[in-house]
Design an enzyme around this catalytic site. Structure first.
Site, mmCIF file in Angstrom:
data_model
loop_
_atom_site.group_PDB
_atom_site.id
_atom_site.type_symbol
_atom_site.label_atom_id
_atom_site.label_comp_id
_atom_site.label_asym_id
_atom_site.label_seq_id
_atom_site.Cartn_x
_atom_site.Cartn_y
_atom_site.Cartn_z
ATOM 1 C CD GLU A 257 -2.906 -1.165 0.350
ATOM 2 O OE1 GLU A 257 -3.084 -0.154 -0.347
ATOM 3 O OE2 GLU A 257 -3.562 -2.209 0.215
ATOM 4 C CB CYS A 296 -2.623 6.508 2.158
ATOM 5 S SG CYS A 296 -3.849 5.519 3.013
HETATM 6 P P1 NAP Z 1 8.151 4.905 4.946
HETATM 7 O O1 NAP Z 1 9.234 5.857 5.304
HETATM 8 O O2 NAP Z 1 8.213 4.222 3.643
HETATM 9 O O3 NAP Z 1 8.101 3.850 6.135
HETATM 10 C C1 NAP Z 1 7.110 2.863 6.196
HETATM 11 C C2 NAP Z 1 7.583 1.716 7.062
HETATM 12 O O4 NAP Z 1 8.660 1.025 6.413
HETATM 13 C C3 NAP Z 1 8.135 2.140 8.426
HETATM 14 O O5 NAP Z 1 7.731 1.196 9.373
HETATM 15 C C4 NAP Z 1 9.644 2.082 8.208
HETATM 16 O O6 NAP Z 1 10.364 1.917 9.405
HETATM 17 C C5 NAP Z 1 9.743 0.861 7.324
HETATM 18 N N1 NAP Z 1 10.970 0.759 6.557
HETATM 19 C C6 NAP Z 1 11.816 1.742 6.166
HETATM 20 N N2 NAP Z 1 12.827 1.225 5.448
HETATM 21 C C7 NAP Z 1 12.625 -0.124 5.381
HETATM 22 C C8 NAP Z 1 13.325 -1.211 4.787
HETATM 23 N N3 NAP Z 1 14.460 -1.015 4.100
HETATM 24 N N4 NAP Z 1 12.827 -2.457 4.932
HETATM 25 C C9 NAP Z 1 11.694 -2.677 5.611
HETATM 26 N N5 NAP Z 1 10.983 -1.674 6.205
HETATM 27 C C10 NAP Z 1 11.437 -0.421 6.081
HETATM 28 O O7 NAP Z 1 6.720 5.611 4.987
HETATM 29 P P2 NAP Z 1 6.124 6.610 6.079
HETATM 30 O O8 NAP Z 1 6.865 7.906 5.938
HETATM 31 O O9 NAP Z 1 6.052 5.970 7.425
HETATM 32 O O10 NAP Z 1 4.618 6.765 5.581
HETATM 33 C C11 NAP Z 1 4.182 7.757 4.682
HETATM 34 C C12 NAP Z 1 3.801 7.165 3.343
HETATM 35 O O11 NAP Z 1 2.929 6.056 3.518
HETATM 36 C C13 NAP Z 1 3.043 8.135 2.461
HETATM 37 O O12 NAP Z 1 3.602 8.150 1.180
HETATM 38 C C14 NAP Z 1 1.630 7.558 2.389
HETATM 39 O O13 NAP Z 1 0.952 7.800 1.187
HETATM 40 C C15 NAP Z 1 1.863 6.114 2.579
HETATM 41 N N6 NAP Z 1 0.668 5.497 3.145
HETATM 42 C C16 NAP Z 1 -0.057 4.634 2.370
HETATM 43 C C17 NAP Z 1 -1.191 4.023 2.885
HETATM 44 C C18 NAP Z 1 -2.006 3.062 2.069
HETATM 45 O O14 NAP Z 1 -2.806 2.352 2.650
HETATM 46 N N7 NAP Z 1 -1.848 2.994 0.777
HETATM 47 C C19 NAP Z 1 -1.576 4.277 4.200
HETATM 48 C C20 NAP Z 1 -0.822 5.144 4.958
HETATM 49 C C21 NAP Z 1 0.312 5.746 4.416
HETATM 50 P P3 NAP Z 1 11.065 3.184 10.100
HETATM 51 O O15 NAP Z 1 9.993 4.138 10.451
HETATM 52 O O16 NAP Z 1 11.745 2.601 11.283
HETATM 53 O O17 NAP Z 1 12.014 3.734 9.082
#
Ligand code: NAP
Length: 520
Positions: A257, A296
């Site tokens: 997602e 999102c």
């Molecule tokens: P993110 O920086 O991509 O992080 C998401 C998750 O991935 C966090 O738990 C992060 O951990 C983890 N992560 C980071 N690097 C990783 C790796 N190499 N391997 C495995 N996991 C890893 O996203 P965010 O800033 O938290 O969220 C914002 C984004 O999410 C926005 O773009 C939004 O559109 C999207 N979103 C989408 C939905 C949907 O349902 N489609 C819902 C909500 C949000 P750490 O925090 O420890 O780095």
């Protein structure tokens, strides 16, 4: 020093051996708690969940597991006040926005408790009816769905520390698959506290639920062929996950997602003053400000016929101007903070990027902030941009491909009486989670729907008859599918019992009719 939150792995609470990463109050700037996963034995944690948790869950029937979800939901509801406090402090959200996450999580969990009951006392599911394979009806094929014999790694984004966990965990646990939850570091506190309350209540068998607070390093390396990963977050992290050898070499199943440039569309032929226009304006203003636009599913592009551009801009600006922004502890505040300084800066940079191709119709920086120190608080007012005319909408490629994760949307006029132009602009989002459509004519609305369902996971259609009762553009309901094709990640979650498919393996069983009747 603030408390170092422990992780729950291998059936025990354990702390990392590093100094930890701090979590902050985004309004007051105070340090709240720390997380650290350095030195945790992840291999042991995954093995324990996979073997002990998995075996114990699979020994239960669907109805028994549904009852556990119901019990978990009750425990969580009893601790609601504590979750609201954590959310206010760590996410900077006002009560109504906290409810979307916290109560949204309860609702999803209790919905799966209810629908799970209907699956009764079986241990696997039938998929369709037996089909004969040749002339003789004696030898047939029956598809069955069996819970995968692995672990579900649930990686969540920062904006939904409660709902984001439970919308994944509920279908997984109902399916009989143990979960290892990895919350986003920034807001891991609420997730950790909820898991702690459920673990302390002794609801699930040992190994059924684990939480890793801290870095994601090494998590993907633990995965084995029957494990699954459900990820929510940015497109960049999604690309890293998709290219991990666990996915590319041993076919670990993955659901993504990601971000999405969602649209709201006003159909042509709505006269100024029509109820459909009011409904659109109300919903866009709400979507821009709920959770400070950090959803999102939030509306990012608002498509209206060119001749209504000015009047819709005025109506929206008037609503947005009334939004009081600041410290969520202040009763007068309607919109809280952006989650941290890095996200705040990303919103500011994203706005500058969009402004190069759009005019400012309502400037969020003019909002007075109800905070003690505006230099510390990660608060910003809602900003409405506009592409001015239909030609500008064609040219403004940034508006169609940039998700600014904050209280920001762009008014995108399309050529008068030209729905195909509006649809073409919407498709430039390259696949989105949701589009909402506003109009008074059921026939026109009905015709527009199949033009949107191919590129969206959900189409939310608002006519005046449902104006007061609809569930909201951005609210993800457990009964409806959540996910979207293309840049939205290509994933699919929820949708009632459909969500269980991801956690099951489908197999065709070819046997005599007499044998197939033994499958219960
Ligand atoms: P993110 O920086 O991509 O992080 C998401 C998750 O991935 C966090 O738990 C992060 O951990 C983890 N992560 C980071 N690097 C990783 C790796 N190499 N391997 C495995 N996991 C890893 O996203 P965010 O800033 O938290 O969220 C914002 C984004 O999410 C926005 O773009 C939004 O559109 C999207 N979103 C989408 C939905 C949907 O349902 N489609 C819902 C909500 C949000 P750490 O925090 O420890 O780095």
């Amino acid at each position: 020093m603030t408390e170092l939150l422990s992780s729950y792995a291998s059936g025990q609470w354990q702390s990392g051996n590093g100094s930890g990463t701090s979590l902050y109050d985004p309004v007051r700037g105070t340090e709240l708690v720390r997380v650290d996963a350095a030195g945790l034995d992840l291999a042991a944690a995954f093995a324990f969940a996979r073997h002990s948790g998995g075996a114990a869950l699979r020994a239960l029937t669907y109805a028994q597991r549904a009852a556990l979800l119901g019990a978990a939901s009750k425990v969580l509801q009893a601790n609601r006040d504590a979750y609201y406090e954590i959310s206010t402090a760590n996410s900077g959200t006002v009560k109504n926005d906290t409810a979307v996450d916290v109560d949204g999580g309860f609702y999803t969990l209790s919905t799966y408790a209810k629908i799970g009951e209907s699956l009764g006392n079986s241990h696997y599911l039938h998929d369709g009816e037996p089909t004969r394979l040749g002339k003789d009806p004696l030898f047939q094929s029956q598809h069955v769905l069996t819970p995968t014999r692995g672990v579900a790694l649930l990686i969540n984004a920062f904006n939904f520390p409660s709902w984001g966990m439970w919308e994944k965990a509920a279908p997984a646990l109902l399916s009989g698959v143990p979960v290892i939850v990895k919350p986003a570091t920034t807001t891991a506190w609420l997730t950790q506290r909820m898991v702690k309350d459920v673990v302390d209540a002794g609801i699930f068998p040992a190994g059924a639920i684990s939480v890793i607070c801290g870095s994601s390093a090494g998590l993907m390396d633990q995965l084995e062929p029957f494990d699954v990963v459900s990820f929510t977050g940015s497109a960049d992290t999604a690309a890293i996950i998709r290219s991990h050898p666990a996915v590319t070499k041993i076919s670990v199943r993955v659901n993504i997602e990601a971000d999405s440039v969602n649209s709201a569309l006003l159909l042509p032929n709505e006269a100024l003053g029509s109820e459909a226009i009011d409904l659109l304006v109300k919903e866009v203003a709400r979507e821009m400000t709920v959770k400070s636009g950090q959803k999102c599913t939030a509306i990012r592009r608002v498509l209206v016929p060119e001749h209504l551009y000015d009047s819709v801009a005025q109506a929206l600006s008037a609503r947005l101007a009334k939004t009081t922004v600041g410290d969520p502890r202040n009763e007068n505040v309607r919109m809280g903070a952006i989650v941290n300084r890095a996200q705040f800066n990303a919103v500011r940079d994203g706005l500058s990027y969009l402004k190069a191709q759009a005019e400012v119709l309502h400037d969020g920086s003019t909002h007075a902030l109800a905070v003690d120190d505006a230099a510390i608080a990660c608060c910003v007012g809602p900003t409405l941009l506009g592409t001015t005319d239909a030609n500008g909408s064609d040219i403004a490629d940034r508006v169609h491909n940039t998700e600014v994760f904050g209280p920001v949307a762009t008014l995108v006029p399309y050529r008068n009486n030209d729905l195909s132009h509006a649809l073409q602009l919407i498709r430039r989002g390259q696949g989105s989670l949701v589009a909402s459509v506003y109009g008074s004519d059921p026939v026109a609305l009905g015709e527009a729907i199949p033009e949107l369902t191919d590129s969206h996971g959900r189409v939310h259609v608002i006519s005046p008859d449902v104006g007061a009762i609809h569930s909201g553009h951005g609210n993800v309901m457990p009964q409806s599918v959540h996910g979207g094709p293309g840049r939205a990640g290509g994933g699919e979650e929820l949708g009632g019992l459909r969500a269980l498919n991801f956690y099951h393996r489908r197999a065709a069983v070819q046997a005599s009719t007499a044998v197939l009747t033994q499958l219960k």
